[in-house]
Design a protein around this motif. Structure first.
Motif, PDB file in Angstrom:
ATOM      1  N   GLY A 156       0.733  -1.236   0.000  1.00  0.00           N
ATOM      2  CA  GLY A 156       0.000   0.000   0.000  1.00  0.00           C
ATOM      3  C   GLY A 156       0.767   1.293   0.000  1.00  0.00           C
ATOM      4  O   GLY A 156       0.286   2.277   0.485  1.00  0.00           O
ATOM      5  N   GLY A 157       1.885   1.472  -0.484  1.00  0.00           N
ATOM      6  CA  GLY A 157       2.447   2.819  -0.514  1.00  0.00           C
ATOM      7  C   GLY A 157       3.789   2.781  -1.147  1.00  0.00           C
ATOM      8  O   GLY A 157       4.051   1.999  -2.017  1.00  0.00           O
ATOM      9  N   ASP A 158       4.559   3.670  -0.664  1.00  0.00           N
ATOM     10  CA  ASP A 158       5.939   3.777  -1.037  1.00  0.00           C
ATOM     11  C   ASP A 158       6.608   2.466  -0.760  1.00  0.00           C
ATOM     12  O   ASP A 158       7.504   2.064  -1.401  1.00  0.00           O
ATOM     13  CB  ASP A 158       6.569   4.842  -0.202  1.00  0.00           C
TER      14      ASP A 158
ATOM     15  N   MET B 272       6.601   3.566   6.427  1.00  0.00           N
ATOM     16  CA  MET B 272       6.261   4.474   7.535  1.00  0.00           C
ATOM     17  C   MET B 272       6.982   5.812   7.403  1.00  0.00           C
ATOM     18  O   MET B 272       6.390   6.873   7.560  1.00  0.00           O
ATOM     19  CB  MET B 272       6.599   3.819   8.874  1.00  0.00           C
TER      20      MET B 272
ATOM     21  N   SER C  62       6.513  11.380   4.295  1.00  0.00           N
ATOM     22  CA  SER C  62       6.414  12.834   4.369  1.00  0.00           C
ATOM     23  C   SER C  62       6.185  13.310   5.802  1.00  0.00           C
ATOM     24  O   SER C  62       6.575  14.403   6.186  1.00  0.00           O
ATOM     25  CB  SER C  62       5.237  13.275   3.511  1.00  0.00           C
ATOM     26  N   GLY C  63       5.514  12.455   6.598  1.00  0.00           N
ATOM     27  CA  GLY C  63       4.986  12.897   7.897  1.00  0.00           C
ATOM     28  C   GLY C  63       6.004  13.513   8.830  1.00  0.00           C
ATOM     29  O   GLY C  63       5.766  14.579   9.393  1.00  0.00           O
TER      30      GLY C  63
ATOM     31  N   GLN D 154      -3.774   9.849   0.499  1.00  0.00           N
ATOM     32  CA  GLN D 154      -2.340   9.625   0.774  1.00  0.00           C
ATOM     33  C   GLN D 154      -1.481  10.308  -0.285  1.00  0.00           C
ATOM     34  O   GLN D 154      -0.536  11.030   0.035  1.00  0.00           O
ATOM     35  CB  GLN D 154      -2.015   8.125   0.750  1.00  0.00           C
TER      36      GLN D 154
ATOM     37  N   TRP E 280      -0.295   9.958  11.141  1.00  0.00           N
ATOM     38  CA  TRP E 280       0.002   9.999   9.705  1.00  0.00           C
ATOM     39  C   TRP E 280       1.474   9.625   9.484  1.00  0.00           C
ATOM     40  O   TRP E 280       1.812   8.847   8.599  1.00  0.00           O
ATOM     41  CB  TRP E 280      -0.313  11.376   9.117  1.00  0.00           C
ATOM     42  N   ALA E 281       2.338  10.195  10.325  1.00  0.00           N
ATOM     43  CA  ALA E 281       3.760   9.903  10.160  1.00  0.00           C
ATOM     44  C   ALA E 281       4.045   8.415  10.395  1.00  0.00           C
ATOM     45  O   ALA E 281       4.978   7.856   9.833  1.00  0.00           O
ATOM     46  CB  ALA E 281       4.590  10.763  11.107  1.00  0.00           C
TER      47      ALA E 281
ATOM     48  N   ASP F 228       1.799   6.029   9.783  1.00  0.00           N
ATOM     49  CA  ASP F 228       0.938   5.167   8.965  1.00  0.00           C
ATOM     50  C   ASP F 228       1.786   4.270   8.067  1.00  0.00           C
ATOM     51  O   ASP F 228       2.844   4.680   7.580  1.00  0.00           O
ATOM     52  CB  ASP F 228      -0.028   5.996   8.112  1.00  0.00           C
TER      53      ASP F 228
END
Ligand code: ARG
Length: 505
Positions: free
Chosen positions: A20-22, A63, A66-67, A144, A250-251, A253
């Motif tokens: 799910g992300g980077d 994790m 950007s946060g 996101q 958020w940071a 997540d």
């Protein structure tokens, strides 16, 4: 025309979300499309290739994004004091650890990838599972990408102006341009997308390391004057505390990321908890040290006035090599945004293939084999979010919605302890853990609504209700508006996309 695709076809919506992300990048990203599919008889399965090290990299890589470079400001504004903000940074780390351990039970109990989708399906049936994939596609993933692109833009613009700050308009324009660039990359080639991402991942670690090292150096120089009056001006509003958690969380997540790829983890009942025990405390320590570092250089007032704190930190602490910080943060955030869009495209692709969204969103480009319609669809939603929101409002919007589902996953665990007591659980957490996280998630969702209602929370609720309304006729009963077919043909011709069909290797 039917295009053979490299996508695997096991029945879960999030499968291609590879974390799910980077995420995505570390250890696994390269294989998101070219994952190693193997066959037993005529059954396709994914090979288990994620070991402990890649598992840790997958969690840490998602994790840290950007946060940590934008949340310190929001968190300090909302808490009012450095004392409470440190407490919240630490508590967010503890919550992520406990949440991830509860997910480890869920992930080893139901070993299919897809995290929340799979657990909600097990515990509550298809409708809540559908609602999760619907909300992920329409809200969670685009928000996101929007937050990360806005953070990228904040740092890119801030690096070009002086310390006095940048205009919001310029930030939004740069954010939208960055979305267009990553959309192009993702539509153009899968290899380019994963290559960009892998190359950019190291940058965030460089940024964190440089900030922490700079901070330690300053402490040794005796720069500790901002570490006093810890709890002066602490807020007394419960809503502020909850939204401060949103900024911190958020940071953090991405703590549940391994659960999206459970099927590919070697020896999951051992490696999942181990990877969690290593990575989440590691990230928590890094975050606390980064905050300490900021305070060695800037007063709390200065942090509150500056959303791109790390730039100022760089200018003041690193002198001639100050450019390292904005450069590594922009590169890192752009990489994260690219990875998140990559994953978002696959999630939307898989959800529509299951009949949860328009069919055409599951088509892929006939030559480039990229899920172009779903990527473009996501980019459009993301651009709308960037145009209408700010980093902090989008973080609230995202966190509010995400915590409804994290809380539901905890409830799923609790319910299944009673409804499915005999299913083997290779890793079992003490019941107090999911219970605590469940109660906290209720607080996180309810307190901001009661204390400081924001229009974003209403949007989120409306999307959920719309999902329920949509579910019965369009998913359950399979009704289709006749015009959809004409649209599908139009989009097929316009983008040169076609349905996919799995062929065995
Ligand atoms: N914690 C990350 C950041 O600070 C955001 C992670 C978003 N979630 C994900 N599954 N990619 O930027």
């Amino acid at each position: 025309c039917v295009v053979p695709s490299g996508y695997n076809n096991n029945n879960n919506t999030n499968d291609d979300d590879s974390g799910g992300g980077d995420d995505e990048t570390v250890g696994n990203g390269k294989n998101m499309l070219a994952r190693k599919l193997s066959t037993k008889g005529d059954t396709l399965y994914l090979e288990r290739r994620v070991g402990l090290f890649s598992g840790v990299a997958l969690i840490v890589g998602t994790m840290i994004g950007s946060g940590i470079f934008v949340s310190p400001t929001g968190l300090l504004i909302r808490t009012g004091s450095i004392g409470l903000s440190f407490v919240i940074w630490a508590l967010c780390g503890a919550m992520s650890l406990l949440g991830a351990l509860a997910y480890a039970e869920l992930g080893t109990m139901n070993p299919s990838s897809g995290a929340e989708y799979a657990y909600l399906m097990d515990a509550f049936g298809p409708m809540p599972a559908f609602l999760f994939s619907w909300i992920s596609t329409l809200i969670l993933k685009p928000s996101q990408v929007a937050i990360i692109c806005l953070s990228f833009a904040k740092y890119a613009v801030e690096a070009c102006v002086d310390e006095c700050g940048s205009s919001d308009f310029a930030v939004k324009i740069v954010a939208i341009l960055s979305i267009l660039v990553i959309t192009y990359i993702n539509c153009y080639s899968v290899n380019l997308a994963t290559g960009v991402q892998n190359a950019f991942t190291a940058a965030k670690l460089v940024a964190v390391f440089v900030v922490v090292a700079g901070g330690v150096y300053k402490i040794f120089q005796g720069r500790t004057e901002n570490f006093r009056d810890y709890f002066d001006n602490t807020t007394s509003s419960m809503g502020d505390v909850a939204t401060a958690f949103y900024s911190g969380l958020w940071a953090y997540d991405g703590w549940n990321n391994l659960n999206y790829v459970t099927e590919e983890i070697k020896n999951p009942s051992k490696n999942i908890p181990k990877a969690i025990y290593i990575s989440i405390p590691l990230v928590t320590i890094c975050y606390i040290l980064v905050n300490v570092a900021y305070l060695t250089i800037m007063s709390p007032d200065e942090i509150v006035r500056n959303e791109a704190v790390a730039v100022t930190f760089g200018i003041r602490a690193l002198g001639p090599i100050a450019w390292v910080i904005p450069l590594s943060i922009t590169v890192s955030t752009l990489g994260s945004a690219n990875g998140t869009l990559f994953a978002a495209g696959r999630l939307c692709f898989a959800a529509s293939r299951e009949g949860h969204l328009m069919n055409v969103l599951s088509y892929i480009h006939i030559k480039k084999l990229t899920p172009m319609p779903s990527i473009i669809f996501h980019s459009i939603i993301t651009i709308m979010m960037v145009a209408s929101g700010t980093i902090n409002s989008l973080i609230d919007f995202f966190s509010f919605t995400a915590w409804i589902f994290y809380g539901s996953a905890m409830l799923a665990l609790l319910v299944m302890r009673y409804t499915k007591p005999d299913v083997p659980r290779p890793y079992k957490v003490p019941i107090i853990i999911p219970l605590t996280i469940f109660v906290i998630s209720i607080y996180l969702v309810i307190a901001p609504i009661l204390d400081k209602p924001q229009i974003e929370y209403l949007y989120s609720m409306i999307f959920m209700i719309a999902g329920i309304v949509f579910y019965v006729p369009f998913v359950r009963l399979g009704y289709k508006f006749p015009i959809i077919d004409r649209w599908t043909v139009f989009i097929q011709l316009l983008l040169q996309v076609a349905p996919t069909k799995l062929v065995l290797p």
